[in-house]
Design a protein around this motif. Structure first.
Motif, PDB file in Angstrom:
ATOM      1  N   LEU A  10      14.771  66.732   6.483  1.00  0.00           N
ATOM      2  CA  LEU A  10      14.236  65.603   7.247  1.00  0.00           C
ATOM      3  C   LEU A  10      13.787  64.490   6.313  1.00  0.00           C
ATOM      4  CD1 LEU A  10      13.410  64.234   9.843  1.00  0.00           C
ATOM      5  CD2 LEU A  10      11.301  65.585   9.838  1.00  0.00           C
ATOM      6  N   TYR A  11      13.094  64.855   5.219  1.00  0.00           N
ATOM      7  CA  TYR A  11      12.614  63.812   4.295  1.00  0.00           C
ATOM      8  C   TYR A  11      13.797  63.095   3.635  1.00  0.00           C
ATOM      9  CZ  TYR A  11       9.803  61.379   0.836  1.00  0.00           C
ATOM     10  OH  TYR A  11       9.209  60.398   0.090  1.00  0.00           O
ATOM     11  N   ARG A  12      14.850  63.879   3.291  1.00  0.00           N
ATOM     12  CA  ARG A  12      16.034  63.282   2.671  1.00  0.00           C
ATOM     13  C   ARG A  12      16.755  62.350   3.665  1.00  0.00           C
ATOM     14  NH1 ARG A  12      20.237  67.564   0.711  1.00  0.00           N
ATOM     15  NH2 ARG A  12      20.753  67.404   2.914  1.00  0.00           N
ATOM     16  N   PHE A  13      16.652  62.670   4.964  1.00  0.00           N
ATOM     17  CA  PHE A  13      17.315  61.867   6.004  1.00  0.00           C
ATOM     18  C   PHE A  13      16.519  60.603   6.335  1.00  0.00           C
ATOM     19  CE2 PHE A  13      20.121  61.069   9.433  1.00  0.00           C
ATOM     20  CZ  PHE A  13      19.372  60.688  10.542  1.00  0.00           C
ATOM     21  N   MET A  14      15.197  60.726   6.363  1.00  0.00           N
ATOM     22  CA  MET A  14      14.393  59.582   6.826  1.00  0.00           C
ATOM     23  C   MET A  14      14.159  58.529   5.745  1.00  0.00           C
ATOM     24  SD  MET A  14      10.770  61.606   7.186  1.00  0.00           S
ATOM     25  CE  MET A  14       9.463  60.421   7.067  1.00  0.00           C
ATOM     26  N   THR A  15      14.315  58.910   4.466  1.00  0.00           N
ATOM     27  CA  THR A  15      14.071  57.931   3.398  1.00  0.00           C
ATOM     28  C   THR A  15      15.047  56.752   3.403  1.00  0.00           C
ATOM     29  OG1 THR A  15      12.962  59.605   2.070  1.00  0.00           O
ATOM     30  CG2 THR A  15      13.791  57.673   0.886  1.00  0.00           C
ATOM     31  N   PRO A  16      16.361  56.963   3.530  1.00  0.00           N
ATOM     32  CA  PRO A  16      17.261  55.800   3.634  1.00  0.00           C
ATOM     33  C   PRO A  16      16.985  54.948   4.872  1.00  0.00           C
ATOM     34  CG  PRO A  16      18.508  57.834   3.239  1.00  0.00           C
ATOM     35  CD  PRO A  16      17.095  58.236   3.482  1.00  0.00           C
ATOM     36  N   LEU A  17      16.518  55.577   5.957  1.00  0.00           N
ATOM     37  CA  LEU A  17      16.189  54.820   7.165  1.00  0.00           C
ATOM     38  C   LEU A  17      15.013  53.878   6.890  1.00  0.00           C
ATOM     39  CD1 LEU A  17      16.402  57.724   9.788  1.00  0.00           C
ATOM     40  CD2 LEU A  17      18.129  55.975   9.299  1.00  0.00           C
ATOM     41  N   ALA A  18      14.050  54.376   6.117  1.00  0.00           N
ATOM     42  CA  ALA A  18      12.895  53.540   5.748  1.00  0.00           C
ATOM     43  C   ALA A  18      13.362  52.351   4.907  1.00  0.00           C
ATOM     44  CB  ALA A  18      11.887  54.379   4.961  1.00  0.00           C
ATOM     45  N   VAL A  19      14.239  52.640   3.928  1.00  0.00           N
ATOM     46  CA  VAL A  19      14.732  51.573   3.047  1.00  0.00           C
ATOM     47  C   VAL A  19      15.463  50.498   3.848  1.00  0.00           C
ATOM     48  CG1 VAL A  19      16.345  51.078   1.161  1.00  0.00           C
ATOM     49  CG2 VAL A  19      14.879  53.111   1.041  1.00  0.00           C
ATOM     50  N   LEU A  20      16.296  50.913   4.811  1.00  0.00           N
ATOM     51  CA  LEU A  20      17.035  49.946   5.639  1.00  0.00           C
ATOM     52  C   LEU A  20      16.083  49.140   6.533  1.00  0.00           C
ATOM     53  CD1 LEU A  20      20.078  52.193   6.522  1.00  0.00           C
ATOM     54  CD2 LEU A  20      20.179  50.009   5.299  1.00  0.00           C
ATOM     55  N   ALA A  21      15.079  49.800   7.127  1.00  0.00           N
ATOM     56  CA  ALA A  21      14.099  49.095   7.978  1.00  0.00           C
ATOM     57  C   ALA A  21      13.360  48.035   7.166  1.00  0.00           C
ATOM     58  CB  ALA A  21      13.102  50.102   8.557  1.00  0.00           C
ATOM     59  N   LEU A  22      12.941  48.417   5.951  1.00  0.00           N
ATOM     60  CA  LEU A  22      12.185  47.494   5.095  1.00  0.00           C
ATOM     61  C   LEU A  22      13.071  46.360   4.581  1.00  0.00           C
ATOM     62  CD1 LEU A  22      10.122  50.171   3.141  1.00  0.00           C
ATOM     63  CD2 LEU A  22       9.362  48.775   5.068  1.00  0.00           C
ATOM     64  N   ALA A  23      14.305  46.697   4.194  1.00  0.00           N
ATOM     65  CA  ALA A  23      15.220  45.670   3.662  1.00  0.00           C
ATOM     66  C   ALA A  23      15.519  44.605   4.720  1.00  0.00           C
ATOM     67  CB  ALA A  23      16.509  46.332   3.191  1.00  0.00           C
ATOM     68  N   LEU A  24      15.758  45.036   5.956  1.00  0.00           N
ATOM     69  CA  LEU A  24      16.047  44.078   7.027  1.00  0.00           C
ATOM     70  C   LEU A  24      14.802  43.259   7.375  1.00  0.00           C
ATOM     71  CD1 LEU A  24      18.352  46.318   9.249  1.00  0.00           C
ATOM     72  CD2 LEU A  24      19.045  44.374   7.842  1.00  0.00           C
ATOM     73  N   GLY A  25      13.622  43.904   7.290  1.00  0.00           N
ATOM     74  CA  GLY A  25      12.380  43.166   7.516  1.00  0.00           C
ATOM     75  C   GLY A  25      12.183  42.087   6.457  1.00  0.00           C
ATOM     76  N   LEU A  26      12.450  42.446   5.211  1.00  0.00           N
ATOM     77  CA  LEU A  26      12.321  41.464   4.111  1.00  0.00           C
ATOM     78  C   LEU A  26      13.310  40.328   4.288  1.00  0.00           C
ATOM     79  CD1 LEU A  26      11.813  43.937   1.119  1.00  0.00           C
ATOM     80  CD2 LEU A  26      10.124  42.365   2.081  1.00  0.00           C
ATOM     81  N   TRP A  27      14.512  40.670   4.787  1.00  0.00           N
ATOM     82  CA  TRP A  27      15.533  39.646   5.032  1.00  0.00           C
ATOM     83  C   TRP A  27      15.025  38.653   6.077  1.00  0.00           C
ATOM     84  CZ3 TRP A  27      21.315  41.206   6.273  1.00  0.00           C
ATOM     85  CH2 TRP A  27      22.126  40.055   6.273  1.00  0.00           C
ATOM     86  N   LEU A  28      14.428  39.174   7.160  1.00  0.00           N
ATOM     87  CA  LEU A  28      13.872  38.306   8.210  1.00  0.00           C
ATOM     88  C   LEU A  28      12.759  37.419   7.648  1.00  0.00           C
ATOM     89  CD1 LEU A  28      13.662  40.917  11.112  1.00  0.00           C
ATOM     90  CD2 LEU A  28      15.088  38.857  11.117  1.00  0.00           C
ATOM     91  N   TRP A  29      11.885  38.036   6.853  1.00  0.00           N
ATOM     92  CA  TRP A  29      10.720  37.309   6.331  1.00  0.00           C
ATOM     93  C   TRP A  29      11.136  36.281   5.277  1.00  0.00           C
ATOM     94  CZ3 TRP A  29       7.443  39.505   1.888  1.00  0.00           C
ATOM     95  CH2 TRP A  29       6.348  38.670   1.624  1.00  0.00           C
ATOM     96  N   LEU A  30      11.849  36.732   4.243  1.00  0.00           N
ATOM     97  CA  LEU A  30      12.179  35.850   3.121  1.00  0.00           C
ATOM     98  C   LEU A  30      13.431  35.026   3.391  1.00  0.00           C
ATOM     99  CD1 LEU A  30      11.456  38.457   0.307  1.00  0.00           C
ATOM    100  CD2 LEU A  30       9.936  36.643   1.170  1.00  0.00           C
ATOM    101  N   GLY A  31      14.394  35.605   4.150  1.00  0.00           N
ATOM    102  CA  GLY A  31      15.653  34.905   4.410  1.00  0.00           C
ATOM    103  C   GLY A  31      15.516  33.813   5.464  1.00  0.00           C
ATOM    104  N   TYR A  32      14.683  34.094   6.468  1.00  0.00           N
ATOM    105  CA  TYR A  32      14.536  33.128   7.572  1.00  0.00           C
ATOM    106  C   TYR A  32      13.151  32.486   7.577  1.00  0.00           C
ATOM    107  CZ  TYR A  32      18.956  34.915   9.287  1.00  0.00           C
ATOM    108  OH  TYR A  32      20.288  35.263   9.391  1.00  0.00           O
ATOM    109  N   GLY A  33      12.297  32.882   6.646  1.00  0.00           N
ATOM    110  CA  GLY A  33      10.993  32.227   6.517  1.00  0.00           C
ATOM    111  C   GLY A  33      10.078  32.453   7.702  1.00  0.00           C
ATOM    112  N   ILE A  34      10.312  33.561   8.439  1.00  0.00           N
ATOM    113  CA  ILE A  34       9.442  33.879   9.582  1.00  0.00           C
ATOM    114  C   ILE A  34       8.156  34.478   9.011  1.00  0.00           C
ATOM    115  CG2 ILE A  34       9.199  35.212  11.712  1.00  0.00           C
ATOM    116  CD1 ILE A  34      12.284  35.345  11.790  1.00  0.00           C
ATOM    117  N   SER A  35       7.021  33.764   9.156  1.00  0.00           N
ATOM    118  CA  SER A  35       5.788  34.252   8.547  1.00  0.00           C
ATOM    119  C   SER A  35       4.562  33.716   9.261  1.00  0.00           C
ATOM    120  CB  SER A  35       5.747  33.880   7.048  1.00  0.00           C
ATOM    121  OG  SER A  35       4.724  34.625   6.411  1.00  0.00           O
ATOM    122  N   GLY A  36       3.408  34.089   8.739  1.00  0.00           N
ATOM    123  CA  GLY A  36       2.131  33.646   9.303  1.00  0.00           C
ATOM    124  C   GLY A  36       1.066  34.648   8.914  1.00  0.00           C
TER     125      GLY A  36
END
Ligand code: HEM
Length: 136
Positions: free
Chosen positions: A48-74
């Motif tokens: 389970l830990y080996r499976f959920m770690t890449p999911l965390a990385v993808l969730a965080l990477a896409l979040g960073l893309w939204l924040w830094l790529g599109y400047g959505i912040s506050g």
């Protein structure tokens, strides 16, 4: 941008499935004594830990893309990031616990893990309110 946000949410939800289930396995593991059950729980935790770690990385990477790529912040985004750091710490601590249980070195009770299991729930509620309501 909406496709990125959609998959951000998909991977966040998938990551949380692991964050909710892995500590539940720790609860059962802290109560178990029969060798076959101990071996089964160790295997489930490791997979389970080996499976959920890449999911965390993808969730965080896409979040960073939204924040830094599109400047959505506050202000809400800064509070959200502080909670995300807590969540990453929790995830990594779960990884350490998987190794502790695999080495039969757990000393904590099932009650500890029942309480430990609740932290992601509180973070999910707080982050969802911050990102949807944007109170500040
Ligand atoms: C590095 C970590 C993260 C960053 C930089 C990030 C950033 C963002 C950004 C910029 C948005 C778009 C907000 C908007 O369009 O209004 C968003 C949406 C969202 N994020 Fe994250 N996020 C991260 C991690 C998380 C985590 C861990 C969760 C869950 C606990 C989460 C839950 C959500 C949700 C539910 C939405 C959709 C909100 C909406 O459509 O109104 N995010 N995120």
């Amino acid at each position: 941008m909406l496709w990125i946000k959609a998959f951000h949410i998909v991977f966040v939800v998938s990551w949380f499935a692991g964050l909710f289930y892995l500590p539940r396995l720790f609860v059962n593991h802290a109560m178990a004594s029969e060798p076959a059950e101990l071996a089964r729980l160790k295997l489930m935790e490791h997979k389970l830990y080996r499976f959920m770690t890449p999911l965390a990385v993808l969730a965080l990477a896409l979040g960073l893309w939204l924040w830094l790529g599109y400047g959505i912040s506050g202000g809400w985004m800064h509070a959200k990031l502080a909670l995300v750091v807590v969540l990453i710490g929790y995830h990594l601590y779960c990884g350490k616990l998987v190794k502790t249980f695999a080495a039969d070195q757990n000393t904590r009770s099932h009650t500890f893990y029942r309480v430990f299991n609740e932290l992601p729930v509180l973070v999910l509620i707080a982050v969802t309110i911050l990102v949807v309501v944007k109170p500040f």
